[in-house]
Design a protein around this motif. Structure first.
Motif, mmCIF file in Angstrom:
data_model
loop_
_atom_site.group_PDB
_atom_site.id
_atom_site.type_symbol
_atom_site.label_atom_id
_atom_site.label_comp_id
_atom_site.label_asym_id
_atom_site.label_seq_id
_atom_site.Cartn_x
_atom_site.Cartn_y
_atom_site.Cartn_z
ATOM 1 N N VAL A 24 -68.029 -2.942 -46.330
ATOM 2 C CA VAL A 24 -68.172 -2.061 -47.495
ATOM 3 C C VAL A 24 -68.003 -2.884 -48.777
ATOM 4 O O VAL A 24 -68.789 -2.775 -49.721
ATOM 5 C CB VAL A 24 -67.141 -0.915 -47.464
ATOM 6 N N ASP A 29 -71.568 -2.741 -54.251
ATOM 7 C CA ASP A 29 -72.261 -2.758 -55.547
ATOM 8 C C ASP A 29 -73.756 -2.549 -55.377
ATOM 9 O O ASP A 29 -74.382 -1.804 -56.125
ATOM 10 C CB ASP A 29 -71.986 -4.076 -56.268
ATOM 11 N N PHE A 32 -74.383 1.105 -54.356
ATOM 12 C CA PHE A 32 -74.114 2.018 -55.476
ATOM 13 C C PHE A 32 -75.226 1.911 -56.519
ATOM 14 O O PHE A 32 -75.720 2.912 -57.031
ATOM 15 C CB PHE A 32 -72.759 1.708 -56.107
ATOM 16 N N GLN A 33 -75.613 0.672 -56.823
ATOM 17 C CA GLN A 33 -76.667 0.461 -57.812
ATOM 18 C C GLN A 33 -77.977 1.109 -57.363
ATOM 19 O O GLN A 33 -78.660 1.773 -58.147
ATOM 20 C CB GLN A 33 -76.853 -1.042 -58.010
ATOM 21 N N GLN A 127 -80.485 0.820 -72.348
ATOM 22 C CA GLN A 127 -80.247 0.969 -70.907
ATOM 23 C C GLN A 127 -80.466 2.410 -70.470
ATOM 24 O O GLN A 127 -81.090 2.681 -69.449
ATOM 25 C CB GLN A 127 -78.791 0.595 -70.571
ATOM 26 N N ILE A 130 -84.162 3.324 -70.467
ATOM 27 C CA ILE A 130 -84.882 2.790 -69.307
ATOM 28 C C ILE A 130 -84.539 3.588 -68.054
ATOM 29 O O ILE A 130 -85.415 3.985 -67.284
ATOM 30 C CB ILE A 130 -84.544 1.292 -69.099
ATOM 31 N N TYR A 149 -87.639 -4.047 -58.056
ATOM 32 C CA TYR A 149 -87.240 -4.712 -59.304
ATOM 33 C C TYR A 149 -85.755 -4.696 -59.579
ATOM 34 O O TYR A 149 -85.269 -5.477 -60.386
ATOM 35 C CB TYR A 149 -88.013 -4.122 -60.486
ATOM 36 N N ILE B 48 -91.834 -4.121 -66.549
ATOM 37 C CA ILE B 48 -91.065 -4.771 -65.474
ATOM 38 C C ILE B 48 -89.805 -5.429 -66.045
ATOM 39 O O ILE B 48 -88.704 -5.253 -65.529
ATOM 40 C CB ILE B 48 -91.933 -5.833 -64.767
ATOM 41 N N LEU B 50 -88.194 -4.724 -68.719
ATOM 42 C CA LEU B 50 -87.206 -3.716 -69.137
ATOM 43 C C LEU B 50 -86.439 -3.166 -67.934
ATOM 44 O O LEU B 50 -85.220 -3.028 -67.975
ATOM 45 C CB LEU B 50 -87.894 -2.575 -69.894
ATOM 46 N N VAL B 51 -87.185 -2.864 -66.868
ATOM 47 C CA VAL B 51 -86.516 -2.327 -65.667
ATOM 48 C C VAL B 51 -85.525 -3.357 -65.123
ATOM 49 O O VAL B 51 -84.390 -3.032 -64.764
ATOM 50 C CB VAL B 51 -87.550 -1.934 -64.592
ATOM 51 N N GLN B 52 -85.963 -4.623 -65.123
ATOM 52 C CA GLN B 52 -85.079 -5.673 -64.585
ATOM 53 C C GLN B 52 -83.889 -5.935 -65.497
ATOM 54 O O GLN B 52 -82.866 -6.433 -65.043
ATOM 55 C CB GLN B 52 -85.870 -6.966 -64.394
ATOM 56 N N SER B 53 -84.041 -5.597 -66.784
ATOM 57 C CA SER B 53 -82.960 -5.903 -67.730
ATOM 58 C C SER B 53 -81.771 -4.956 -67.584
ATOM 59 O O SER B 53 -80.702 -5.244 -68.109
ATOM 60 C CB SER B 53 -83.471 -5.816 -69.158
ATOM 61 N N THR B 54 -81.978 -3.840 -66.914
ATOM 62 C CA THR B 54 -80.844 -2.918 -66.779
ATOM 63 C C THR B 54 -79.727 -3.680 -66.069
ATOM 64 O O THR B 54 -79.870 -4.076 -64.927
ATOM 65 C CB THR B 54 -81.213 -1.662 -65.976
ATOM 66 N N SER B 55 -78.649 -3.888 -66.821
ATOM 67 C CA SER B 55 -77.599 -4.792 -66.329
ATOM 68 C C SER B 55 -77.078 -4.321 -64.976
ATOM 69 O O SER B 55 -77.098 -3.138 -64.690
ATOM 70 C CB SER B 55 -76.458 -4.838 -67.332
ATOM 71 N N HIS B 56 -76.655 -5.277 -64.212
ATOM 72 C CA HIS B 56 -76.180 -4.940 -62.870
ATOM 73 C C HIS B 56 -74.890 -4.143 -62.944
ATOM 74 O O HIS B 56 -73.906 -4.617 -63.465
ATOM 75 C CB HIS B 56 -76.020 -6.207 -62.044
ATOM 76 N N ILE B 57 -74.945 -2.953 -62.430
ATOM 77 C CA ILE B 57 -73.757 -2.114 -62.503
ATOM 78 C C ILE B 57 -72.942 -2.282 -61.227
ATOM 79 O O ILE B 57 -73.462 -2.680 -60.186
ATOM 80 C CB ILE B 57 -74.109 -0.628 -62.711
ATOM 81 N N GLN B 58 -71.653 -1.971 -61.339
ATOM 82 C CA GLN B 58 -70.762 -2.131 -60.190
ATOM 83 C C GLN B 58 -70.300 -0.776 -59.681
ATOM 84 O O GLN B 58 -70.253 0.195 -60.427
ATOM 85 C CB GLN B 58 -69.553 -2.967 -60.599
ATOM 86 N N ALA B 59 -69.946 -0.777 -58.413
ATOM 87 C CA ALA B 59 -69.421 0.446 -57.804
ATOM 88 C C ALA B 59 -68.104 0.804 -58.485
ATOM 89 O O ALA B 59 -67.393 -0.078 -58.963
ATOM 90 C CB ALA B 59 -69.210 0.223 -56.313
ATOM 91 N N PRO B 60 -67.763 2.087 -58.559
ATOM 92 C CA PRO B 60 -66.503 2.495 -59.191
ATOM 93 C C PRO B 60 -65.308 1.862 -58.479
ATOM 94 O O PRO B 60 -65.408 1.508 -57.303
ATOM 95 C CB PRO B 60 -66.484 4.013 -59.013
ATOM 96 N N PHE B 63 -63.726 2.320 -54.613
ATOM 97 C CA PHE B 63 -64.848 2.774 -53.793
ATOM 98 C C PHE B 63 -64.569 2.525 -52.307
ATOM 99 O O PHE B 63 -64.674 3.431 -51.478
ATOM 100 C CB PHE B 63 -66.140 2.066 -54.224
ATOM 101 N N THR B 64 -64.174 1.281 -51.984
ATOM 102 C CA THR B 64 -63.940 0.928 -50.586
ATOM 103 C C THR B 64 -62.822 1.784 -49.979
ATOM 104 O O THR B 64 -62.960 2.302 -48.870
ATOM 105 C CB THR B 64 -63.588 -0.568 -50.470
ATOM 106 N N ASN B 66 -61.895 4.730 -50.864
ATOM 107 C CA ASN B 66 -62.366 6.098 -50.653
ATOM 108 C C ASN B 66 -63.230 6.211 -49.399
ATOM 109 O O ASN B 66 -63.111 7.179 -48.645
ATOM 110 C CB ASN B 66 -63.175 6.572 -51.868
#
Lengths: 187, 210
Positions: A24, A29, A32-33, A127, A130, A149, B48, B50-60, B63-64, B66
């Motif tokens: 897990v 990440d 979730f993403q 963000q 988008i 992507y 493309i 713009l879609v790729q620029s969405t910063s990488h988000i992290q799990a809350p 999470f593990t 839960n």
């Protein structure tokens, strides 16, 4: 990496639950993403991502150990999210867009106690824009675009995850790209 | 200037990195000359990016935890196995204690029958072993679950387990037994006796080797 995952899966198959915690931790990440980009909502994404991990655990004995675990896991998560979109009930979440407003969420009704710098707000707004445009895509284009992507997977892997022919994946990506081109050209 | 057929398809094939060499040449050549197609292609690339620029988000956070809390309960057996794996020293120690206690008690329980070391001239009467008057026993005597009465002489050690030696005091002083006299009645005494016996045997084995 794959070898470590396989080792942990074998431990889980023997019934060792704590080994699953590591799995897990490694994929949380990404999953979730994936859910967030398809659903466009953090609460739903968390629910679905958790559900995906639980389903994977319960059905781990049906997983073919010779295949890539991530493909299998993403498939469970994607299917859950697609199902969720299809039978979406009108839930109300704080970060859901308020109808009749242009991009206002319930968060904007709550006073913020931190003041963000100007450019950070701008990038956050971009963000959100988008993400909103991704969420506007029909669900079948949305999932391929997110897998391609955002998760950066190959067309072959996407075809495996969604269980559709490679040709269909290509067509959907082309159409998804066309839709995004149209929606995002004035951003 | 008329745009070639399939020019948009070529754009997509190019973006998927699946374009034929000759089609790529054609696309590149056309894009240099056609502003309309050029801006169309740029819009695709921009979408493309713009879609790729969405910063990488992290799990809350949590999470593990839960997820783990919501998993069905694991089988007890595995939990025990994991505990053993994580505490090898304790496992070894407890295993040793269990086996030791087990073997000691099983030997103790096994020995409830009357028995005596075979020696000539010994008389056995109702669980009492008698060294008859005037007889000399050469060697050690061990009696289990019975009494020993010495009227004659023993040239060796005398051991009685779960029994009594009759008239021990005056017999020993009178020199009727030349070796050691031992009475073993309690479990712990018996264990101690066993340990001493084993170590004596060990010592004698080593002495024999020398």
């Amino acid at each position: 990496m794959e070898a470590l995952i396989k080792k942990r899966i074998k431990q889980v198959l023997k019934g060792d639950q704590s080994a699953y915690g590591e799995i897990v931790e490694i994929y949380k990440d990404k999953v979730f993403q994936l859910c967030f980009r398809i659903l466009g909502n953090r609460h739903e994404a968390e629910d679905m991502a958790q559900e995906a991990f639980i389903r994977a655990y319960v059905n781990i004995s049906s997983f073919n150990i010779d295949l890539k675990f991530s493909t299998w896991l993403y498939r469970i998560a994607t299917n859950l999210c697609i199902d969720r979109i299809r039978k979406k009930k009108p839930d109300y979440y704080l970060d859901a867009e308020v109808s009749g407003t242009d991009g206002l969420t319930m968060y904007s009704q709550i006073a913020s106690d931190t003041i963000l710098p100007e450019d950070e707000i701008e990038s956050l707004e971009l963000q959100e824009t988008i993400q909103r445009e991704i969420t506007k895509l029909p669900e079948k284009y949305r999932s391929v675009i997110v897998l391609k992507y955002i998760e950066e997977l190959s067309l072959n892997e996407i075809s495996e995850i969604l269980d559709i022919p490679l040709g269909t994946v290509k067509t959907r990506i082309h159409r998804g790209r066309e839709a995004l081109r149209h929606q995002l050209r004035n951003v | 200037m008329k745009c070639p057929d399939n020019i948009v398809l070529y754009m997509h094939e190019y973006l998927d990195e699946e374009i034929e060499e000759q089609d790529e040449q054609l696309l590149k050549k056309h894009l240099q000359t056609c502003p309309k197609c050029q801006s169309y292609f740029h819009e695709l690339e921009k979408a493309i990016a713009l879609v790729q620029s969405t910063s990488h988000i992290q799990a809350p956070s949590n999470f593990t935890e839960n997820v783990m809390a919501r998993l069905p309960k694991e089988k007890r057996r595995v939990g025990v196995n994991r505990w053993f794996r994580h505490h090898p020293l304790l496992t070894a120690a407890s295993l040793f204690i269990i086996l030791m206690t087990g073997s000691v008690f099983s030997t103790w329980n096994k020995d409830h029958e009357f028995s005596v070391t075979k020696q000539p001239n010994l008389v056995v009467h109702n669980n009492t072993v008698i060294v008859p008057e005037g007889e000399i026993i050469k060697g050690d005597i061990t009696v289990r679950n019975g009494d020993l009465q010495i009227e004659g002489k023993v040239e060796g050690d005398v051991t009685v387990i779960n029994g009594q030696i009759n008239g021990e005091n005056y017999l020993a002083s009178a020199g009727h037994v030349t070796g050691e006299i031992k009475e073993v009645n309690e479990v712990f005494e018996w264990i101690w006796y066993h340990i001493k016996k084993t170590s004596k045997e060990l010592v004698s084995v080593f002495q024999d080797k020398e």
